[in-house]
Design a protein around this motif. Sequence first.
Motif, PDB file in Angstrom:
ATOM      1  N   VAL A 208      22.837  -6.538  17.883  1.00 13.01           N
ATOM      2  CA  VAL A 208      21.427  -6.326  18.236  1.00 13.01           C
ATOM      3  C   VAL A 208      20.624  -5.996  16.982  1.00 13.01           C
ATOM      4  CG1 VAL A 208      19.794  -5.013  19.651  1.00 13.01           C
ATOM      5  CG2 VAL A 208      22.081  -5.518  20.533  1.00 13.01           C
ATOM      6  N   LEU A 209      21.193  -5.141  16.137  1.00 10.61           N
ATOM      7  CA  LEU A 209      20.499  -4.708  14.921  1.00 10.61           C
ATOM      8  C   LEU A 209      20.152  -5.879  14.003  1.00 10.61           C
ATOM      9  CD1 LEU A 209      19.458  -2.506  13.049  1.00 10.61           C
ATOM     10  CD2 LEU A 209      21.796  -2.243  12.177  1.00 10.61           C
ATOM     11  N   THR A 210      21.096  -6.789  13.801  1.00  8.40           N
ATOM     12  CA  THR A 210      20.849  -7.922  12.896  1.00  8.40           C
ATOM     13  C   THR A 210      19.735  -8.834  13.400  1.00  8.40           C
ATOM     14  OG1 THR A 210      22.653  -9.122  14.005  1.00  8.40           O
ATOM     15  CG2 THR A 210      23.193  -7.971  11.963  1.00  8.40           C
ATOM     16  N   ALA A 211      19.530  -8.845  14.723  1.00  5.53           N
ATOM     17  CA  ALA A 211      18.480  -9.688  15.294  1.00  5.53           C
ATOM     18  C   ALA A 211      17.126  -8.979  15.314  1.00  5.53           C
ATOM     19  CB  ALA A 211      18.862 -10.102  16.716  1.00  5.53           C
ATOM     20  N   ILE A 212      17.130  -7.653  15.497  1.00  9.82           N
ATOM     21  CA  ILE A 212      15.864  -6.931  15.675  1.00  9.82           C
ATOM     22  C   ILE A 212      15.276  -6.423  14.357  1.00  9.82           C
ATOM     23  CG2 ILE A 212      16.814  -4.597  15.996  1.00  9.82           C
ATOM     24  CD1 ILE A 212      13.974  -6.192  18.072  1.00  9.82           C
ATOM     25  N   ALA A 213      16.116  -6.055  13.402  1.00 11.24           N
ATOM     26  CA  ALA A 213      15.634  -5.453  12.150  1.00 11.24           C
ATOM     27  C   ALA A 213      14.610  -6.314  11.403  1.00 11.24           C
ATOM     28  CB  ALA A 213      16.817  -5.109  11.250  1.00 11.24           C
ATOM     29  N   PRO A 214      14.833  -7.638  11.264  1.00 11.02           N
ATOM     30  CA  PRO A 214      13.860  -8.465  10.521  1.00 11.02           C
ATOM     31  C   PRO A 214      12.478  -8.524  11.169  1.00 11.02           C
ATOM     32  CG  PRO A 214      15.965  -9.601  10.713  1.00 11.02           C
ATOM     33  CD  PRO A 214      16.025  -8.433  11.649  1.00 11.02           C
ATOM     34  N   LEU A 215      12.375  -8.189  12.439  1.00 12.29           N
ATOM     35  CA  LEU A 215      11.083  -8.257  13.135  1.00 12.29           C
ATOM     36  C   LEU A 215      10.150  -7.113  12.752  1.00 12.29           C
ATOM     37  CD1 LEU A 215      12.290  -9.274  16.737  1.00 12.29           C
ATOM     38  CD2 LEU A 215      11.573 -10.749  14.839  1.00 12.29           C
ATOM     39  N   GLU A 216      10.722  -6.032  12.218  1.00 10.28           N
ATOM     40  CA  GLU A 216       9.941  -4.872  11.764  1.00 10.28           C
ATOM     41  C   GLU A 216       8.956  -4.388  12.832  1.00 10.28           C
ATOM     42  OE1 GLU A 216       8.153  -5.884   8.022  1.00 10.28           O
ATOM     43  OE2 GLU A 216      10.037  -5.609   6.933  1.00 10.28           O
ATOM     44  N   ILE A 217       9.484  -4.005  13.971  1.00 14.39           N
ATOM     45  CA  ILE A 217       8.674  -3.486  15.079  1.00 14.39           C
ATOM     46  C   ILE A 217       8.618  -1.967  14.968  1.00 14.39           C
ATOM     47  CG2 ILE A 217       8.453  -3.322  17.589  1.00 14.39           C
ATOM     48  CD1 ILE A 217      10.058  -5.931  17.769  1.00 14.39           C
ATOM     49  N   TRP A 218       7.415  -1.411  14.846  1.00 13.51           N
ATOM     50  CA  TRP A 218       7.261   0.033  14.655  1.00 13.51           C
ATOM     51  C   TRP A 218       6.561   0.707  15.826  1.00 13.51           C
ATOM     52  CZ3 TRP A 218      10.872  -0.057  11.600  1.00 13.51           C
ATOM     53  CH2 TRP A 218      10.925  -0.823  10.435  1.00 13.51           C
ATOM     54  N   GLU A 219       6.595   0.073  16.983  1.00 13.54           N
ATOM     55  CA  GLU A 219       6.064   0.694  18.210  1.00 13.54           C
ATOM     56  C   GLU A 219       7.247   0.795  19.169  1.00 13.54           C
ATOM     57  OE1 GLU A 219       4.502   1.678  21.804  1.00 13.54           O
ATOM     58  OE2 GLU A 219       5.131  -0.415  21.613  1.00 13.54           O
ATOM     59  N   PHE A 220       7.594   2.026  19.560  1.00 10.91           N
ATOM     60  CA  PHE A 220       8.883   2.284  20.203  1.00 10.91           C
ATOM     61  C   PHE A 220       9.091   1.501  21.495  1.00 10.91           C
ATOM     62  CE2 PHE A 220      11.939   4.764  22.718  1.00 10.91           C
ATOM     63  CZ  PHE A 220      13.011   4.769  21.825  1.00 10.91           C
ATOM     64  N   SER A 221       8.126   1.505  22.386  1.00 12.99           N
ATOM     65  CA  SER A 221       8.300   0.809  23.660  1.00 12.99           C
ATOM     66  C   SER A 221       8.497  -0.693  23.445  1.00 12.99           C
ATOM     67  CB  SER A 221       7.103   1.067  24.577  1.00 12.99           C
ATOM     68  OG  SER A 221       5.899   0.596  23.996  1.00 12.99           O
ATOM     69  N   SER A 222       7.768  -1.262  22.473  1.00 16.24           N
ATOM     70  CA  SER A 222       7.929  -2.689  22.159  1.00 16.24           C
ATOM     71  C   SER A 222       9.308  -2.957  21.562  1.00 16.24           C
ATOM     72  CB  SER A 222       6.856  -3.138  21.168  1.00 16.24           C
ATOM     73  OG  SER A 222       5.568  -3.029  21.738  1.00 16.24           O
ATOM     74  N   LEU A 223       9.768  -2.041  20.739  1.00 14.99           N
ATOM     75  CA  LEU A 223      11.084  -2.178  20.122  1.00 14.99           C
ATOM     76  C   LEU A 223      12.181  -2.220  21.183  1.00 14.99           C
ATOM     77  CD1 LEU A 223      12.967  -2.184  17.646  1.00 14.99           C
ATOM     78  CD2 LEU A 223      12.857   0.319  17.684  1.00 14.99           C
ATOM     79  N   VAL A 224      12.117  -1.287  22.130  1.00 10.42           N
ATOM     80  CA  VAL A 224      13.122  -1.227  23.196  1.00 10.42           C
ATOM     81  C   VAL A 224      13.067  -2.497  24.038  1.00 10.42           C
ATOM     82  CG1 VAL A 224      13.860  -0.012  25.292  1.00 10.42           C
ATOM     83  CG2 VAL A 224      13.137   1.289  23.279  1.00 10.42           C
TER      84      VAL A 224
END
Length: 249
Positions: A208-224
């Motif tokens: 999950v981390l390798t797919a989500i990290a490059p997106l640089e999402i800094w809003e918690f609800s959107s990240l989840v």
Amino acid sequence: MASCGRPRGSSSSSANLAKHMKEMAKAIKEQAQATNLMAQQLSTGDRDSNIRRLEAGQTHTTFADFKKIGLPEFRGALDPDIAEEWLAEMENVFTIFLCTKEQQVSYATFMLKADVEFWWDGVRRLLEDAGINISWATFKEAFYKKYFPLSVRESRDMEFLQLRQDRMSIAEYAEKFERLCKFSKMYKANPDEKWKCMKYQGGLRAEVLTAIAPLEIWEFSSLVSKCQVIEECTKKLASEKASLSRKGN
């Protein structure tokens, strides 16, 4: 031949205690949801007709207003999380129903029942004899010391720092993360949304981390939310690979 197990009543008592704690936690959670809904209604001007609006010039609600909320009583709990949730719910109510600091103590302690009521009566007498003003902060400090001691809060902070997703689903991990985050000394000192997202990402499983990290999402609800999408895609991909493998054999 006599059995060597626990007394017959022991398992029954444990089961009843567990049932009571579960019901209390459920009641507090349901009341929290009701309070949040009420807050939304108040913000839009839509208020329950059973709860009187503040009159012109009135700066706080009355005890009759408070009782109409229907908050759960607190009779003590072995689980400190239940005690913390009850106190947090009281504070949520006080942000909606305006009242003085003295009223906050009176209203909250009215909800203490059974052994907790006797405990508070003893603490109150000691504080009054010592000439200490019983403010909300004073009550909160005494309540935490009894039902959610510092050692437990510090253990929650440590648990948060070491939290990893491991075998949990994204939803389970997010729920536990949110529950423990409020005990983080670092986050309370500087409640930064980006730091929270980075801490959450740091505990994710590698796929999950390798797919989500490059997106640089800094809003918690959107990240989840994005993590849940990735989780579903990962499951689907794994299922298809397994299906193809079976067909190949």
